[in-house]
Write a protein that holds these residues in place. Sequence first.
Motif, short mmCIF file in Angstrom:
data_model
loop_
_atom_site.label_atom_id
_atom_site.label_comp_id
_atom_site.label_asym_id
_atom_site.label_seq_id
_atom_site.Cartn_x
_atom_site.Cartn_y
_atom_site.Cartn_z
N LEU A 31 0.81 -1.23 0.00
CA LEU A 31 0.00 0.00 0.00
C LEU A 31 0.84 1.28 0.00
CD1 LEU A 31 -2.81 -1.03 2.51
CD2 LEU A 31 -2.82 -1.17 0.01
N GLN A 32 2.16 1.09 0.10
CA GLN A 32 3.06 2.25 -0.02
C GLN A 32 3.32 2.61 -1.48
OE1 GLN A 32 3.88 -0.82 0.48
NE2 GLN A 32 6.03 -1.29 0.30
N TYR A 33 2.71 1.81 -2.39
CA TYR A 33 2.89 2.06 -3.82
C TYR A 33 1.63 2.61 -4.45
CZ TYR A 33 6.98 -0.99 -3.34
OH TYR A 33 8.17 -1.55 -2.95
N LEU A 34 1.82 3.33 -5.54
CA LEU A 34 0.71 3.89 -6.33
C LEU A 34 -0.22 2.76 -6.79
CD1 LEU A 34 1.22 6.39 -9.23
CD2 LEU A 34 -0.01 4.28 -9.66
N GLN A 35 -1.53 2.96 -6.63
CA GLN A 35 -2.52 1.98 -7.07
C GLN A 35 -3.41 2.64 -8.12
OE1 GLN A 35 -2.74 -1.01 -4.95
NE2 GLN A 35 -1.00 -0.17 -3.81
N MET A 36 -3.67 1.92 -9.21
CA MET A 36 -4.53 2.53 -10.24
C MET A 36 -5.40 1.47 -10.91
SD MET A 36 -3.60 4.97 -13.48
CE MET A 36 -2.73 3.81 -14.51
N SER A 37 -6.70 1.78 -11.05
CA SER A 37 -7.59 0.96 -11.91
C SER A 37 -7.55 1.63 -13.28
CB SER A 37 -9.03 0.97 -11.37
OG SER A 37 -9.04 0.64 -10.03
N GLY A 38 -6.58 1.17 -14.10
CA GLY A 38 -6.27 1.85 -15.36
C GLY A 38 -7.48 2.11 -16.25
N LYS A 39 -8.31 1.08 -16.43
CA LYS A 39 -9.45 1.22 -17.36
C LYS A 39 -10.43 2.28 -16.87
CE LYS A 39 -10.66 -2.35 -20.56
NZ LYS A 39 -9.33 -2.30 -21.12
N GLU A 40 -10.72 2.26 -15.54
CA GLU A 40 -11.65 3.24 -14.96
C GLU A 40 -11.10 4.66 -15.12
OE1 GLU A 40 -14.76 3.02 -13.50
OE2 GLU A 40 -14.49 1.18 -14.64
N VAL A 41 -9.82 4.81 -14.79
CA VAL A 41 -9.18 6.13 -14.89
C VAL A 41 -9.24 6.62 -16.34
CG1 VAL A 41 -7.02 7.41 -14.61
CG2 VAL A 41 -7.71 5.75 -12.89
#
Length: 339
Positions: free
Chosen positions: A224-234
Amino acid sequence: MPGTRKHPRQAHPRRNASIVATGMYLPERVLTNAELEKLVDTTDEWIQTRTGIKERRIAAEGEFTSDLGAKAALDAMHEGGIFADEIDLIIVATCTADTIFPSTACRIQQKIGAKKAAAFDIQAACSGFLYGLIVAEQFVASHVYETVLVIGAEKLSSIVNWKDRNTCVLFGDGAGAVIIRNRAEGHGILASDMGADGSQSDILSLPSSGCAIPVSEAVIQEGLQYLQMSGKEVYKHAVTAMNSSAEKTLARAGLKGSDIALVVPHQANLRIIETLAQKLKTDMDHCYVNIGRYGNMSAACIPVALHEASKEGRLKAGDNVLMVAFGGGLTWASVALEW
Ligand code: UT7
């Protein structure tokens, strides 16, 4: 409807603040897609076709966001012939601050010797540079300050999980800077738009980066110290928000897409930029693209692109320029200006 209000609209283009100098700094180390193929289960072909990225820059171990930002600032000061003691305010847009406090702006103030300047950071992720530019414009237009330095600087390599192929191929490090002043010659910022949607904050975030989720062994295990992204949603939100923000700013400036000499968009994905160009009824020749060389540098993308466009002679006095950004928050912003 009770509880809602119309956003104030600019009736006329403003022209109170101009960019008088630009600068940038990129770390020397180039990380290619071929090298990433050895780190995670990916291919150069996937990265290029899905994003347009060929390579990105990575800061050295002891090189921090404030180092990148200070070098970009010095480059802009050199270009504009502006001395450190002329700077009244430093605004730094970053989501990879050296520390939450002191601000990266304070660290840069010390590094460039701008002893008379006030300094603060702005946090609007990838939209941060345009948020900062719009804030800076208010100080300059109101004559509170004469000379404002706006920097977008990021060391995203420090928050990327180098084992997660969904994100590690996308980002890079770098910094860009502009200096703005109130100029009477008629050109400058014409119109702008800023927006946010906090209901979508979870689709792009750095979970363990503040008081909500302090670092612990469990947090580190979960990454959780790393960037998290839901690419398709973004991606979906980016396309819609960038287009609608651009349209609002163009309307406020009294311009059409075809009046824009150069669109300088946030560089998250080449396909997003192509869709924006289509929606604005312009073509890719009128869009500045450097994502292939640098990847997504968050708040640094637009000032670096603007500086390169200017150096390459793609911006001439009197040209209309449209900058459009989108990022975590969610946030978005756009600025139209006459160069
Ligand atoms: O700057 C802030 C704003 N950020 C953005 O605007 C980024 C917006 N999002 C994007 O640009 C795109 O969504 C990405 C580039 C992040 C991803 O592209 P996509 O076309 O949306 O791919 P996807 O996430 O739907 O993944 C498609 C497939 C998946 O495999 P399956 O489930 O179809 O078997 C992924 O696991 O591609 C796979 N994949 C990869 N394959 C090879 C994801 N990353 C990689 C990779 N290499 N690096």
